[in-house]
Write an enzyme that holds these catalytic residues in place. Sequence first.
Site, mmCIF file in Angstrom:
data_model
loop_
_atom_site.group_PDB
_atom_site.id
_atom_site.type_symbol
_atom_site.label_atom_id
_atom_site.label_comp_id
_atom_site.label_asym_id
_atom_site.label_seq_id
_atom_site.Cartn_x
_atom_site.Cartn_y
_atom_site.Cartn_z
ATOM 1 N N CYS A 115 0.821 -1.205 0.000
ATOM 2 C CA CYS A 115 0.000 0.000 0.000
ATOM 3 C C CYS A 115 0.863 1.267 0.000
ATOM 4 O O CYS A 115 1.504 1.580 -0.985
ATOM 5 C CB CYS A 115 -0.965 -0.039 1.181
ATOM 6 S SG CYS A 115 -2.324 1.125 1.068
ATOM 7 N N HIS A 116 0.908 2.017 1.105
ATOM 8 C CA HIS A 116 1.759 3.200 1.217
ATOM 9 C C HIS A 116 3.149 2.860 1.745
ATOM 10 O O HIS A 116 4.014 3.729 1.816
ATOM 11 C CB HIS A 116 1.108 4.251 2.131
ATOM 12 C CG HIS A 116 -0.073 4.933 1.513
ATOM 13 N ND1 HIS A 116 -1.322 4.354 1.472
ATOM 14 C CD2 HIS A 116 -0.195 6.136 0.913
ATOM 15 C CE1 HIS A 116 -2.162 5.174 0.865
ATOM 16 N NE2 HIS A 116 -1.506 6.262 0.510
#
Length: 192
Positions: free
Chosen positions: A112-113
Amino acid sequence: MPNNLKGKTIAILATDGFEESELMKPKKALEDAGAKTQVVSPHGNKIKGWDKKNWGHEVPVDITLDSAEPAQFDALLLPGGVMNPDQLRMIPDAVRFVKHFFEHAKPVAAICHGPWMLVEAGAARGRTITSWPSLKTDIRNAGGTWVDEEVVLSNGVVTSRKPDDIPAFNQQMIDLFSKSAGANGRSERKVA
């Protein structure tokens, strides 16, 4: 899942605001495969997760960042959540911790991030990376190739986009981590 990570110790670098499922599900999968996991964080005791749109559960911190010696770990997991890597990338010790894994050719998994830490550590260049779509420009600007795929393995790094990708992410992460040197034979070679 086969017990093929026995004897391996995996660092999970996180702080408040980690996406709960992106830490807890991979952590469980690693432990089910025989690994010892340790949550490493800039501050002690507990960190608080983010569960989609609200604060989630707290997770105990096993070792504080200032006490953690990256050489004691076989691999690194970087969970996402917007707040988590955004805070970590501003902490020089966290960036140094991540850089160690690349300098010593140890495997890394980021979801994800989480790949923001790859960018900050200078490890995106020359790699194909997937992530949450908002990181696309950052990854490209850091010399990486961004793709929109469920899971990507590139030069010792596994990346995925979002919580829905966790099953594929976990499988690829465990496969990669099982191929690295074990607890008694850690890979400590420098990468040019």
